[in-house]
Scaffold this active site. Sequence first.
Site: not given
Ligand code: F6P
Length: 326
Positions: A12, A24, A73, A104, A127, A129, A131, A172-173, A189, A215, A217
């Site tokens: 992504g 680079v 990908r 990753d 990324t 994410d 992660d 965030g998969r 919340e 509250k 909302s």
């Molecule tokens: O890895 C980054 C990310 O944005 C994830 O958060 C999400 O699940 C995924 O890519 C979505 O991928 P795509 O754009 O290929 O649907």
Amino acid sequence: MVKSIGILTSGGDAPGMNAALRAVVRTGIYHHCRMFAIYRGYEGLIHNEMKEMTSSSVSGICRMGGTIIQTARSKRFMDQEGRKEAYDNFKRRGLDALVVVGGDGSFRGLHAFINEFGIKGIGLPGTIDNDLYGTEYTIGFDTAMNTALDAINKIRDTANSHNRIFIVEVMGRHAGDLAIYTAIASGSEEVFIPEKIEDFSAVVGRIEKGISRGKHSSIIIVAEGDESGGAFAIKEKFSKAKPEWDIRVSILGHIQRGGSPTATDSIIASRLGYESILGLLDGKSDVMVGYQSLDRVVQFIPLEETWTKKKSIPEDWQNMAKVLAS
Ligand code: F6P
């Protein structure tokens, strides 16, 4: 000795990938290397889509979102056959090292490529994410977080005006970083992340308590990879438990991947891009260059030290600023 280096962006896209590319390319050229951009990630390596870069090929890109060399990908690169085709093109171009900006999955491919063909390679964490182990922040995370924050702040205005509950889904998969950081920053919340199973009735109880405290909302952030399902699945559960609640869902989606990188992302990307070349020239390979600033720990510093001790701008940062502008 590394002399010809290829760079690609993979997986992504993430804001800051262009700043990394610029760093680079310019650092490589500064150190007398030939630099090649590989288009569409590993797919471009398999299809021999490469272009030699000059310093001016990367002019004016460091504030741009997305990745000018595009990304993919690549399923084919996951197979040895695909990697062999990629290697044939890699060799034909006379490349001896590869820099990969990605997550990753991209690093798994790079690790296999390095070990199968004995090339040199280094990964840059890219990324939204956040992660990846070994780096406090990945390139793109800060921008995505700020984009999500801006959207959630706007949702709060409309939620307050209608006495509504909003379930906001962020990306965030498999990782809840984006969800938890934006939840904290926006004062939301509740937050649902894949790393933790929430006690649903406790969540309902806390929201009820908030309503009875006056509250107007409530905002519930959900990471798309949460095990309870996405935002719509969670809405169904709330609607069953509390049919009287006025609930709306908002999926932020790919908007979080776009936009000009924040200063933090540009700086991290520049720094890591610069260091990746120094690392390769120093013989490092099969590693990711990670960014650790505060290591997510809090420290207690004697008050007096805050003015008696001095923070200095490291010399390598001053050098880096020169090299990247060259
Ligand atoms: O890895 C980054 C990310 O944005 C994830 O958060 C999400 O699940 C995924 O890519 C979505 O991928 P795509 O754009 O290929 O649907």
